[in-house]
Design a protein around this motif. Structure first.
Motif, PDB file in Angstrom:
ATOM      1  N   VAL A  21       0.503  -1.083   0.488  1.00  0.00           N
ATOM      2  CA  VAL A  21       0.132   0.276  -0.259  1.00  0.00           C
ATOM      3  C   VAL A  21       0.882   1.338  -0.244  1.00  0.00           C
ATOM      4  O   VAL A  21       0.938   1.841  -0.987  1.00  0.00           O
ATOM      5  N   SER A  22       1.730   1.089   0.504  1.00  0.00           N
ATOM      6  CA  SER A  22       2.747   2.389   0.660  1.00  0.00           C
ATOM      7  C   SER A  22       3.757   2.357  -0.527  1.00  0.00           C
ATOM      8  O   SER A  22       4.479   3.786  -0.884  1.00  0.00           O
ATOM      9  N   GLY A  23       3.596   1.797  -1.349  1.00  0.00           N
ATOM     10  CA  GLY A  23       4.673   1.807  -2.405  1.00  0.00           C
ATOM     11  C   GLY A  23       6.489   1.012  -2.395  1.00  0.00           C
ATOM     12  O   GLY A  23       6.684   1.394  -3.292  1.00  0.00           O
ATOM     13  N   ALA A  24       6.341   0.544  -0.895  1.00  0.00           N
ATOM     14  CA  ALA A  24       7.094  -0.290  -0.877  1.00  0.00           C
ATOM     15  C   ALA A  24       8.226  -1.671  -1.781  1.00  0.00           C
ATOM     16  O   ALA A  24       9.342  -1.714  -1.947  1.00  0.00           O
ATOM     17  N   LEU A  25       6.600  -1.829  -2.029  1.00  0.00           N
ATOM     18  CA  LEU A  25       7.117  -2.927  -2.756  1.00  0.00           C
ATOM     19  C   LEU A  25       6.130  -2.588  -3.991  1.00  0.00           C
ATOM     20  O   LEU A  25       4.671  -2.172  -4.193  1.00  0.00           O
ATOM     21  N   ALA A  26       6.079  -2.178  -5.004  1.00  0.00           N
ATOM     22  CA  ALA A  26       5.645  -2.446  -6.653  1.00  0.00           C
ATOM     23  C   ALA A  26       5.113  -3.717  -7.237  1.00  0.00           C
ATOM     24  O   ALA A  26       5.175  -4.736  -7.077  1.00  0.00           O
ATOM     25  N   GLU A  27       4.113  -3.582  -7.571  1.00  0.00           N
ATOM     26  CA  GLU A  27       3.119  -4.492  -8.867  1.00  0.00           C
ATOM     27  C   GLU A  27       5.024  -5.049  -9.288  1.00  0.00           C
ATOM     28  O   GLU A  27       5.196  -5.157  -9.607  1.00  0.00           O
ATOM     29  N   ASP A  28       4.587  -6.163  -9.548  1.00  0.00           N
ATOM     30  CA  ASP A  28       5.131  -7.144  -9.742  1.00  0.00           C
ATOM     31  C   ASP A  28       6.275  -8.007  -9.711  1.00  0.00           C
ATOM     32  O   ASP A  28       7.460  -7.804  -9.772  1.00  0.00           O
ATOM     33  N   GLU A  29       7.185  -6.917  -8.445  1.00  0.00           N
ATOM     34  CA  GLU A  29       7.942  -7.315  -7.614  1.00  0.00           C
ATOM     35  C   GLU A  29       8.390  -8.269  -6.869  1.00  0.00           C
ATOM     36  O   GLU A  29       7.616  -8.630  -6.097  1.00  0.00           O
ATOM     37  N   GLN A  30       9.454  -9.021  -6.407  1.00  0.00           N
ATOM     38  CA  GLN A  30       9.553  -9.793  -6.330  1.00  0.00           C
ATOM     39  C   GLN A  30       9.839 -10.155  -4.436  1.00  0.00           C
ATOM     40  O   GLN A  30      10.329  -8.334  -4.328  1.00  0.00           O
ATOM     41  N   VAL A  31       8.869 -10.819  -3.921  1.00  0.00           N
ATOM     42  CA  VAL A  31       9.472 -10.740  -2.702  1.00  0.00           C
ATOM     43  C   VAL A  31      10.610 -11.738  -1.675  1.00  0.00           C
ATOM     44  O   VAL A  31      10.584 -12.523  -2.455  1.00  0.00           O
ATOM     45  N   MET A  32      11.234 -11.289  -0.471  1.00  0.00           N
ATOM     46  CA  MET A  32      11.808 -11.997  -0.289  1.00  0.00           C
ATOM     47  C   MET A  32      11.355 -13.743   0.044  1.00  0.00           C
ATOM     48  O   MET A  32      10.287 -13.504   0.088  1.00  0.00           O
ATOM     49  N   SER A  33      12.409 -14.709   0.114  1.00  0.00           N
ATOM     50  CA  SER A  33      11.357 -16.069   0.209  1.00  0.00           C
ATOM     51  C   SER A  33      10.821 -16.063   1.201  1.00  0.00           C
ATOM     52  O   SER A  33      11.688 -15.031   2.382  1.00  0.00           O
ATOM     53  N   THR A  34      10.307 -16.824   1.874  1.00  0.00           N
ATOM     54  CA  THR A  34      10.299 -17.802   2.727  1.00  0.00           C
ATOM     55  C   THR A  34      11.513 -18.126   4.334  1.00  0.00           C
ATOM     56  O   THR A  34      10.921 -17.317   5.034  1.00  0.00           O
ATOM     57  N   ASN A  35      12.435 -18.690   3.551  1.00  0.00           N
ATOM     58  CA  ASN A  35      13.190 -19.187   3.973  1.00  0.00           C
ATOM     59  C   ASN A  35      13.862 -17.342   4.395  1.00  0.00           C
ATOM     60  O   ASN A  35      15.114 -17.686   5.404  1.00  0.00           O
ATOM     61  N   GLN A  36      14.222 -16.752   3.272  1.00  0.00           N
ATOM     62  CA  GLN A  36      14.778 -15.763   3.893  1.00  0.00           C
ATOM     63  C   GLN A  36      14.166 -14.734   4.894  1.00  0.00           C
ATOM     64  O   GLN A  36      14.653 -14.291   5.844  1.00  0.00           O
ATOM     65  N   TYR A  37      12.884 -15.353   4.581  1.00  0.00           N
ATOM     66  CA  TYR A  37      12.022 -13.886   5.842  1.00  0.00           C
ATOM     67  C   TYR A  37      12.030 -14.553   7.035  1.00  0.00           C
ATOM     68  O   TYR A  37      12.360 -13.800   7.821  1.00  0.00           O
ATOM     69  N   ALA A  38      12.235 -15.506   7.143  1.00  0.00           N
ATOM     70  CA  ALA A  38      12.382 -16.954   8.409  1.00  0.00           C
ATOM     71  C   ALA A  38      13.929 -16.368   9.104  1.00  0.00           C
ATOM     72  O   ALA A  38      13.871 -16.052   9.973  1.00  0.00           O
ATOM     73  N   PHE A  40      15.459 -14.011   8.218  1.00  0.00           N
ATOM     74  CA  PHE A  40      15.871 -12.375   8.607  1.00  0.00           C
ATOM     75  C   PHE A  40      14.888 -11.855   9.703  1.00  0.00           C
ATOM     76  O   PHE A  40      15.532 -11.456  11.015  1.00  0.00           O
ATOM     77  N   TYR A  41      14.312 -12.683  10.553  1.00  0.00           N
ATOM     78  CA  TYR A  41      13.640 -12.643  11.570  1.00  0.00           C
ATOM     79  C   TYR A  41      13.411 -13.125  12.608  1.00  0.00           C
ATOM     80  O   TYR A  41      12.705 -12.870  13.105  1.00  0.00           O
ATOM     81  N   ARG A  42      14.305 -14.110  12.630  1.00  0.00           N
ATOM     82  CA  ARG A  42      13.914 -15.575  13.268  1.00  0.00           C
ATOM     83  C   ARG A  42      12.835 -16.007  13.814  1.00  0.00           C
ATOM     84  O   ARG A  42      12.896 -15.730  14.401  1.00  0.00           O
ATOM     85  N   ILE A  43      11.936 -16.457  12.730  1.00  0.00           N
ATOM     86  CA  ILE A  43      11.206 -16.601  12.642  1.00  0.00           C
ATOM     87  C   ILE A  43      11.119 -18.446  12.303  1.00  0.00           C
ATOM     88  O   ILE A  43      12.258 -18.265  11.351  1.00  0.00           O
ATOM     89  N   ASN A  44       9.891 -19.701  12.922  1.00  0.00           N
ATOM     90  CA  ASN A  44      10.113 -20.576  12.152  1.00  0.00           C
ATOM     91  C   ASN A  44       9.625 -20.358  10.800  1.00  0.00           C
ATOM     92  O   ASN A  44       8.578 -19.444   9.643  1.00  0.00           O
ATOM     93  N   PRO A  45      10.518 -21.280   9.788  1.00  0.00           N
ATOM     94  CA  PRO A  45       9.934 -20.722   8.297  1.00  0.00           C
ATOM     95  C   PRO A  45       8.364 -21.280   8.131  1.00  0.00           C
ATOM     96  O   PRO A  45       7.855 -20.707   6.828  1.00  0.00           O
ATOM     97  N   ALA A  46       8.162 -22.144   8.911  1.00  0.00           N
ATOM     98  CA  ALA A  46       6.512 -22.586   8.513  1.00  0.00           C
ATOM     99  C   ALA A  46       5.592 -21.467   8.666  1.00  0.00           C
ATOM    100  O   ALA A  46       4.497 -21.330   7.907  1.00  0.00           O
TER     101      ALA A  46
END
Length: 119
Positions: A21-38, A40-46
């Motif tokens: 919504v803020s525009g920090a992520l644009a349409e068709d832009e790739q987001v971090m993978s679930t493993n990268q996200y997990a 980075f934030y030190r959470i369970n990949p599931a």
């Protein structure tokens, strides 16, 4: 980063939605993978995967097989439309009901909003 008020996977989904919504992520832009996200934030990949799956189900993200997750072409409009509806239902409608209960004319409410916007 995460709080105890709601499940982490919902907070992940909300964070990504806010970025879209803020525009920090644009349409068709790739987001971090679930493993990268997990990682980075030190959470369970599931947990991360559950948040991403929700976004796919809602049409906010889409998968490119073997490549990753991407922001859907209409995601920003979709989210803004939903938030507008929620804004009126959760904020404006209760405000109008309260103004009526207090005997505040709606023209006074509108005038106050206009003055606030000009400040």
């Amino acid at each position: 980063m995460f709080d105890e008020r709601s499940p982490i996977y919902l907070q992940i989904a909300d964070q990504i939605k806010n970025d879209i919504v803020s525009g920090a992520l644009a349409e068709d832009e790739q987001v971090m993978s679930t493993n990268q996200y997990a990682a980075f934030y030190r959470i369970n990949p599931a947990t991360a995967a559950k948040g991403f799956a929700q976004l796919v189900d809602e049409g906010v993200l889409y998968k490119k097989r073997g490549i990753g997750m991407f922001v859907s072409p209409n995601a920003r409009d979709l989210l803004r439309t939903g938030r507008r509806e929620g804004f009126f239902a959760d904020v404006v409608d209760p405000m109008i009901r309260e103004a009526k209960a207090l005997g505040v004319p709606l023209r006074d409410v509108v005038q106050h909003i206009r003055e606030y916007g000009d400040a």
